[in-house]
Scaffold this active site. Structure first.
Site, PDB file in Angstrom:
ATOM      1  N   LYS A 192     -17.737 -45.641  63.729  1.00 47.35           N
ATOM      2  CA  LYS A 192     -17.403 -46.963  63.182  1.00 47.35           C
ATOM      3  C   LYS A 192     -18.442 -47.421  62.158  1.00 47.35           C
ATOM      4  O   LYS A 192     -18.148 -48.277  61.308  1.00 47.35           O
ATOM      5  CB  LYS A 192     -17.294 -48.004  64.300  1.00 47.35           C
ATOM      6  CG  LYS A 192     -16.476 -47.578  65.515  1.00 47.35           C
ATOM      7  CD  LYS A 192     -15.096 -47.094  65.196  1.00 47.35           C
ATOM      8  CE  LYS A 192     -14.361 -46.709  66.477  1.00 47.35           C
ATOM      9  NZ  LYS A 192     -13.064 -46.088  66.229  1.00 47.35           N
TER      10      LYS A 192
ATOM     11  N   TYR B 150      -5.260 -44.157  78.357  1.00 44.75           N
ATOM     12  CA  TYR B 150      -6.463 -44.441  77.575  1.00 44.75           C
ATOM     13  C   TYR B 150      -7.630 -44.775  78.492  1.00 44.75           C
ATOM     14  O   TYR B 150      -7.506 -45.613  79.390  1.00 44.75           O
ATOM     15  CB  TYR B 150      -6.197 -45.620  76.628  1.00 44.75           C
ATOM     16  CG  TYR B 150      -7.410 -46.044  75.829  1.00 44.75           C
ATOM     17  CD1 TYR B 150      -7.742 -45.394  74.649  1.00 44.75           C
ATOM     18  CD2 TYR B 150      -8.216 -47.073  76.261  1.00 44.75           C
ATOM     19  CE1 TYR B 150      -8.849 -45.769  73.912  1.00 44.75           C
ATOM     20  CE2 TYR B 150      -9.338 -47.464  75.544  1.00 44.75           C
ATOM     21  CZ  TYR B 150      -9.655 -46.807  74.375  1.00 44.75           C
ATOM     22  OH  TYR B 150     -10.756 -47.179  73.658  1.00 44.75           O
TER      23      TYR B 150
ATOM     24  N   TYR C 113     -13.268 -40.837  74.062  1.00 39.92           N
ATOM     25  CA  TYR C 113     -12.854 -40.213  72.806  1.00 39.92           C
ATOM     26  C   TYR C 113     -13.317 -38.755  72.694  1.00 39.92           C
ATOM     27  O   TYR C 113     -12.509 -37.834  72.771  1.00 39.92           O
ATOM     28  CB  TYR C 113     -13.392 -41.019  71.606  1.00 39.92           C
ATOM     29  CG  TYR C 113     -12.791 -42.393  71.492  1.00 39.92           C
ATOM     30  CD1 TYR C 113     -11.623 -42.605  70.771  1.00 39.92           C
ATOM     31  CD2 TYR C 113     -13.385 -43.484  72.103  1.00 39.92           C
ATOM     32  CE1 TYR C 113     -11.055 -43.863  70.669  1.00 39.92           C
ATOM     33  CE2 TYR C 113     -12.825 -44.751  72.021  1.00 39.92           C
ATOM     34  CZ  TYR C 113     -11.657 -44.934  71.302  1.00 39.92           C
ATOM     35  OH  TYR C 113     -11.096 -46.178  71.213  1.00 39.92           O
TER      36      TYR C 113
END
Length: 330
Positions: free
Chosen positions: A49, A263, A289
């Site tokens: 990010k 998730y 992730y």
């Protein structure tokens, strides 16, 4: 394609390295696995990010914002890094956290949740899973405007065409490094979640006429839905940076076999991948992730998806602070 036209903040003063994972490659019996270490990017504990925020925060400052608002899951790496960037820029930051797994928010939790408080977040608002996150952020923005503030909303994951410009830049950085290393890559493997990283890489590679397939390992959505999302986002990103928007749909590849029960929910493959990376290479992956993405890469190797002498580049998007909220799993 010209990304130098866009305002940008600089949160990392170096290129992140590409490392050859010799012991992991040997353990798996080939192919040759390399890793782009974007976990070593700037801001608090690094992660992908950071690249997106260099462009998003520049846009926020250009618009005169005094507060940034963003959203994510309760252990969101994006929220951690947005907060960190806001601190760097002297801005306030409000986080809207989505409880995607019921009763998963614990204000006393470790990991990113602890770091939100350590960094001095201005406010945290928790909403139920499935909420309209854009709508929730707009509510916060309206409230701040009534108080005289100038809010700037950053989408979840920083994944709009402005944020994705960071991974167009990353794709060009990778190509430059590969040329310097005299290394040819047969496949690239990356997590596919909010979509900014995946679509940015596709845009950059396509814009540079580099024919390297990108395998996106989904961390939440089914293949068809995620592929359409990435395709749409790639077209927007390509238009934004002035790349050829005639992007072939078939270049969007998403594999959804490694999401598991949902998730952020654990899988055996994720646990094995995190442990192997740690014990073979001394590298930390995260449970949400990169752990599931590496689990996908390992499974593909075992299923002979790659040739033994292929060179595969794994894009490490960071996220290790979330590990400390999953200590019971290991």
């Amino acid at each position: 394609m010209n990304i130098n036209q866009f305002p940008k903040r600089n949160y990392t003063d170096h290129q992140t390295p590409i490392e050859y994972l010799e012991r992991l490659s040997k353990h798996l019996g080939g192919p040759n696995i390399y890793m782009k270490r974007d976990d070593l990017l700037g801001l608090t504990a690094g992660g992908n990010k950071t690249r997106k925020l260099e462009y998003l925060m520049a846009d926020a400052l250009q618009q005169g914002a005094d507060t940034v608002i963003t959203c994510g899951a309760v252990q969101s790496n994006h929220c951690r890094l947005t907060l960190s960037a806001a601190i760097k820029e002297g801005l306030k930051c409000v986080l809207v956290l989505e409880e995607r797994v019921p009763n998963s928010y614990n204000p006393e939790a470790s990991g990113n949740n602890f770091l939100y408080k350590l960094l001095g977040v201005d406010d945290i608002i928790v909403v139920p899973g499935g909420s309209d996150m854009q709508g929730e952020m707009e509510k916060v923005a309206d409230s701040l405007r009534q108080k005289g503030n100038k809010p700037y909303i950053i989408p979840g994951g920083g994944s709009n065409e402005i944020g994705s410009t960071g991974y167009v830049s990353c794709a060009l950085e990778i190509l430059e490094q590969l040329e310097e290393m005299n290394l040819s890559i047969d496949y690239m493997v990356a997590a596919s979640g909010s979509g900014g990283t995946h679509s940015g890489l596709l845009t950059g590679l396509h814009g540079a006429n580099a024919n390297i397939p990108v395998l996106g390992i989904s961390v939440n959505k089914k293949k068809q839905e995620q592929e359409q999302k990435i395709y749409n986002h790639t077209l927007k990103t390509a238009k934004h940076v002035g790349a050829n928007v005639d992007f072939p749909r078939e270049k969007v590849i998403v594999l959804d076999d490694y999401v598991g029960p949902g998730y952020s929910l654990e899988t055996e493959g994720m646990r094995e991948a995190v442990q192997l990376a740690a014990r073979k290479e001394g590298i930390l992956l995260d449970p949400v992730y990169t752990g599931k993405t590496m689990a996908g890469l390992i499974d593909l190797v075992r299923k002979d998806y790659f040739e033994k002498n292929d060179n595969v580049l794994f894009v490490h998007t960071g996220g290790a602070p979330a590990l400390y909220a999953y200590t019971d799993s290991f």
